[in-house]
Write a protein that holds these residues in place. Structure first.
Motif, PDB file in Angstrom:
ATOM      1  N   CYS A  48       0.839  -1.197   0.000  1.00  0.00           N
ATOM      2  CA  CYS A  48       0.000   0.000   0.000  1.00  0.00           C
ATOM      3  C   CYS A  48       0.873   1.245   0.000  1.00  0.00           C
ATOM      4  CB  CYS A  48      -0.915  -0.005   1.231  1.00  0.00           C
ATOM      5  SG  CYS A  48      -2.149   1.314   1.233  1.00  0.00           S
ATOM      6  N   ASN A  49       0.597   2.150  -0.931  1.00  0.00           N
ATOM      7  CA  ASN A  49       1.312   3.418  -1.020  1.00  0.00           C
ATOM      8  C   ASN A  49       0.278   4.526  -1.160  1.00  0.00           C
ATOM      9  OD1 ASN A  49       2.900   5.637  -1.527  1.00  0.00           O
ATOM     10  ND2 ASN A  49       4.144   4.662  -3.110  1.00  0.00           N
ATOM     11  N   CYS A  50      -0.049   5.163  -0.046  1.00  0.00           N
ATOM     12  CA  CYS A  50      -1.105   6.175  -0.053  1.00  0.00           C
ATOM     13  C   CYS A  50      -0.730   7.432  -0.823  1.00  0.00           C
ATOM     14  CB  CYS A  50      -1.481   6.550   1.382  1.00  0.00           C
ATOM     15  SG  CYS A  50      -2.300   5.235   2.298  1.00  0.00           S
ATOM     16  N   ARG A  51       0.544   7.577  -1.157  1.00  0.00           N
ATOM     17  CA  ARG A  51       0.938   8.743  -1.967  1.00  0.00           C
ATOM     18  C   ARG A  51       0.237   8.739  -3.320  1.00  0.00           C
ATOM     19  NH1 ARG A  51       5.430   7.227   0.922  1.00  0.00           N
ATOM     20  NH2 ARG A  51       6.680   8.878   1.921  1.00  0.00           N
ATOM     21  N   TYR A  52      -0.121   7.557  -3.799  1.00  0.00           N
ATOM     22  CA  TYR A  52      -0.775   7.475  -5.107  1.00  0.00           C
ATOM     23  C   TYR A  52      -2.204   8.018  -5.083  1.00  0.00           C
ATOM     24  CZ  TYR A  52       3.045   4.516  -6.830  1.00  0.00           C
ATOM     25  OH  TYR A  52       4.259   4.033  -7.225  1.00  0.00           O
ATOM     26  N   LEU A  53      -2.762   8.211  -3.894  1.00  0.00           N
ATOM     27  CA  LEU A  53      -4.082   8.839  -3.814  1.00  0.00           C
ATOM     28  C   LEU A  53      -4.052  10.241  -4.405  1.00  0.00           C
ATOM     29  CD1 LEU A  53      -5.112   7.735  -0.219  1.00  0.00           C
ATOM     30  CD2 LEU A  53      -6.395   7.198  -2.299  1.00  0.00           C
ATOM     31  N   ASN A  54      -2.881  10.862  -4.376  1.00  0.00           N
ATOM     32  CA  ASN A  54      -2.756  12.231  -4.863  1.00  0.00           C
ATOM     33  C   ASN A  54      -2.843  12.338  -6.382  1.00  0.00           C
ATOM     34  OD1 ASN A  54      -2.117  13.689  -2.270  1.00  0.00           O
ATOM     35  ND2 ASN A  54      -0.476  12.175  -2.255  1.00  0.00           N
ATOM     36  N   ARG A  55      -2.836  11.199  -7.079  1.00  0.00           N
ATOM     37  CA  ARG A  55      -2.990  11.257  -8.530  1.00  0.00           C
ATOM     38  C   ARG A  55      -4.423  11.629  -8.905  1.00  0.00           C
ATOM     39  NH1 ARG A  55      -2.026   5.303 -10.780  1.00  0.00           N
ATOM     40  NH2 ARG A  55      -2.414   6.357 -12.754  1.00  0.00           N
ATOM     41  N   SER A  56      -5.337  11.493  -7.948  1.00  0.00           N
ATOM     42  CA  SER A  56      -6.741  11.848  -8.166  1.00  0.00           C
ATOM     43  C   SER A  56      -7.137  12.941  -7.188  1.00  0.00           C
ATOM     44  CB  SER A  56      -7.638  10.623  -7.959  1.00  0.00           C
ATOM     45  OG  SER A  56      -8.995  10.996  -7.825  1.00  0.00           O
ATOM     46  N   TYR A  57      -7.494  14.120  -7.708  1.00  0.00           N
ATOM     47  CA  TYR A  57      -7.864  15.204  -6.805  1.00  0.00           C
ATOM     48  C   TYR A  57      -9.097  14.844  -5.984  1.00  0.00           C
ATOM     49  CZ  TYR A  57      -9.218  19.653  -4.857  1.00  0.00           C
ATOM     50  OH  TYR A  57      -9.565  20.633  -3.981  1.00  0.00           O
ATOM     51  N   SER A  58     -10.059  14.163  -6.594  1.00  0.00           N
ATOM     52  CA  SER A  58     -11.271  13.806  -5.857  1.00  0.00           C
ATOM     53  C   SER A  58     -10.959  12.832  -4.716  1.00  0.00           C
ATOM     54  CB  SER A  58     -12.329  13.210  -6.789  1.00  0.00           C
ATOM     55  OG  SER A  58     -11.849  12.031  -7.416  1.00  0.00           O
ATOM     56  N   ALA A  59     -10.019  11.892  -4.947  1.00  0.00           N
ATOM     57  CA  ALA A  59      -9.621  10.962  -3.884  1.00  0.00           C
ATOM     58  C   ALA A  59      -8.899  11.711  -2.773  1.00  0.00           C
ATOM     59  CB  ALA A  59      -8.730   9.865  -4.453  1.00  0.00           C
ATOM     60  N   TYR A  60      -7.995  12.599  -3.160  1.00  0.00           N
ATOM     61  CA  TYR A  60      -7.267  13.409  -2.180  1.00  0.00           C
ATOM     62  C   TYR A  60      -8.228  14.257  -1.352  1.00  0.00           C
ATOM     63  CZ  TYR A  60      -4.501  17.388  -0.512  1.00  0.00           C
ATOM     64  OH  TYR A  60      -3.956  18.379   0.263  1.00  0.00           O
ATOM     65  N   GLN A  61      -9.153  14.918  -2.037  1.00  0.00           N
ATOM     66  CA  GLN A  61     -10.107  15.781  -1.345  1.00  0.00           C
ATOM     67  C   GLN A  61     -10.979  14.978  -0.386  1.00  0.00           C
ATOM     68  OE1 GLN A  61     -13.105  17.626  -3.848  1.00  0.00           O
ATOM     69  NE2 GLN A  61     -13.139  19.443  -2.542  1.00  0.00           N
ATOM     70  N   ALA A  62     -11.447  13.808  -0.838  1.00  0.00           N
ATOM     71  CA  ALA A  62     -12.305  12.987   0.011  1.00  0.00           C
ATOM     72  C   ALA A  62     -11.581  12.554   1.270  1.00  0.00           C
ATOM     73  CB  ALA A  62     -12.802  11.767  -0.770  1.00  0.00           C
ATOM     74  N   CYS A  63     -10.360  12.054   1.123  1.00  0.00           N
ATOM     75  CA  CYS A  63      -9.619  11.568   2.290  1.00  0.00           C
ATOM     76  C   CYS A  63      -9.272  12.709   3.243  1.00  0.00           C
ATOM     77  CB  CYS A  63      -8.356  10.840   1.848  1.00  0.00           C
ATOM     78  SG  CYS A  63      -8.676   9.259   1.045  1.00  0.00           S
ATOM     79  N   ALA A  64      -8.873  13.857   2.700  1.00  0.00           N
ATOM     80  CA  ALA A  64      -8.567  15.009   3.545  1.00  0.00           C
ATOM     81  C   ALA A  64      -9.815  15.462   4.312  1.00  0.00           C
ATOM     82  CB  ALA A  64      -8.004  16.145   2.704  1.00  0.00           C
ATOM     83  N   ASP A  65     -10.947  15.465   3.638  1.00  0.00           N
ATOM     84  CA  ASP A  65     -12.196  15.871   4.295  1.00  0.00           C
ATOM     85  C   ASP A  65     -12.594  14.872   5.378  1.00  0.00           C
ATOM     86  OD1 ASP A  65     -12.335  18.097   2.698  1.00  0.00           O
ATOM     87  OD2 ASP A  65     -13.870  17.311   1.348  1.00  0.00           O
ATOM     88  N   TYR A  66     -12.440  13.582   5.095  1.00  0.00           N
ATOM     89  CA  TYR A  66     -12.756  12.564   6.098  1.00  0.00           C
ATOM     90  C   TYR A  66     -11.876  12.720   7.338  1.00  0.00           C
ATOM     91  CZ  TYR A  66     -15.389   9.863   2.563  1.00  0.00           C
ATOM     92  OH  TYR A  66     -16.287   9.424   1.615  1.00  0.00           O
ATOM     93  N   LEU A  67     -10.572  12.887   7.112  1.00  0.00           N
ATOM     94  CA  LEU A  67      -9.654  13.046   8.238  1.00  0.00           C
ATOM     95  C   LEU A  67      -9.991  14.295   9.045  1.00  0.00           C
ATOM     96  CD1 LEU A  67      -6.321  12.135   6.404  1.00  0.00           C
ATOM     97  CD2 LEU A  67      -7.418  10.788   8.203  1.00  0.00           C
ATOM     98  N   GLY A  68     -10.304  15.373   8.345  1.00  0.00           N
ATOM     99  CA  GLY A  68     -10.676  16.607   9.036  1.00  0.00           C
ATOM    100  C   GLY A  68     -11.947  16.446   9.846  1.00  0.00           C
ATOM    101  N   THR A  69     -12.884  15.675   9.335  1.00  0.00           N
ATOM    102  CA  THR A  69     -14.140  15.444  10.065  1.00  0.00           C
ATOM    103  C   THR A  69     -13.890  14.675  11.355  1.00  0.00           C
ATOM    104  OG1 THR A  69     -15.434  15.447   8.016  1.00  0.00           O
ATOM    105  CG2 THR A  69     -16.415  14.369   9.930  1.00  0.00           C
ATOM    106  N   ILE A  70     -13.037  13.651  11.292  1.00  0.00           N
ATOM    107  CA  ILE A  70     -12.693  12.909  12.504  1.00  0.00           C
ATOM    108  C   ILE A  70     -12.108  13.848  13.553  1.00  0.00           C
ATOM    109  CG2 ILE A  70     -11.192  11.139  13.504  1.00  0.00           C
ATOM    110  CD1 ILE A  70     -11.351   9.633  10.864  1.00  0.00           C
ATOM    111  N   ILE A  71     -11.167  14.690  13.128  1.00  0.00           N
ATOM    112  CA  ILE A  71     -10.513  15.608  14.068  1.00  0.00           C
ATOM    113  C   ILE A  71     -11.516  16.587  14.649  1.00  0.00           C
ATOM    114  CG2 ILE A  71      -8.799  17.444  14.259  1.00  0.00           C
ATOM    115  CD1 ILE A  71      -7.165  15.911  12.108  1.00  0.00           C
TER     116      ILE A  71
END
Length: 221
Positions: A48-71
């Protein structure tokens, strides 16, 4: 199994994003000599290499938003977001901006010049912080960051959040003496379930990987 996944529906969705961006690779057809080598030295048919999530802006945005919601929900009094270099900084900077909070980051090694510290950003001493990283395996990197924050800035870490957490027993052992909350977006049960559903894994392969993740240091392929 102790489960760090905050929300199972989100866990499945993030697992899907990992497959769609080739962030989670699995190939049982490869010869064993060509299997993937992990940072820990383990060799397995998956990686698993999560850096590859950044190849998709929608994937990056979704994960960042999810993490922010948890916090925002679990740590409403947080004063500082801390990323771990280098992969975690990509996520922590976006999250800090979205939450309107300052950000710092922890280096893998101290700089050989300047103040020579691990913690960068000159954070306020005694701040309430949450650490952000992309993936947690053994927990060694995060534990090192927690100690650096405490030693250099008298900062107590309230929790850490990651995109993926393998929920290894070795990680839980390392953190049992700390009062630090652990959350992730997804883990291997979600990834394996979604992998079967998407056709990347057979049921038998998912079963083998499930047993591997439960005891990765001793599993015999």
């Amino acid at each position: 199994m102790r489960n760090p996944v905050w929300d199972q529906e989100i866990g499945d969705n993030v697992a899907k994003l990992l497959f769609e961006t080739n962030s989670y690779l699995v190939d049982f057809e490869r010869q064993r000599k060509d299997w993937y080598k992990w940072k820990s030295g383990i060799v397995a048919p998956c990686y698993c290499n999560c850096r590859y999530l950044n190849r998709s802006y929608s994937a990056y945005q979704a994960c960042a938003d999810y993490l922010g919601t948890i916090i925002r929900i679990k740590f409403p009094d947080v004063q500082l977001i801390v990323g771990l270099a280098s992969a975690g900084v990509v996520w922590s900077s976006r999250i800090a901006t979205n939450l309107g909070l300052p950000m710092a980051f922890v280096r893998g090694e101290p700089k050989f010049y300047g103040v020579g510290r691990l913690v960068e950003g000159n954070p306020q001493r005694g701040s309430r912080v949450v650490i952000v990283d992309d993936l947690c395996g053994s927990g060694e990197t995060i534990l090192k960051a927690i100690k650096a924050l405490e030693q250099e800035y008298e900062i107590k870490t309230e929790g850490f959040v990651t995109i993926v957490n393998w929920s290894f027993e070795t990680m839980w052992e390392r953190f049992k003496s700390l009062k630090t909350a652990v959350y992730s977006l997804t883990s291997y049960p979600n990834i394996l379930k979604v992998g079967v559903k998407m056709g990347h894994l057979t049921e038998d392969q998912a079963g083998m990987l499930a047993e591997f993740y439960k005891d990765h240091q001793n599993y015999v392929w």
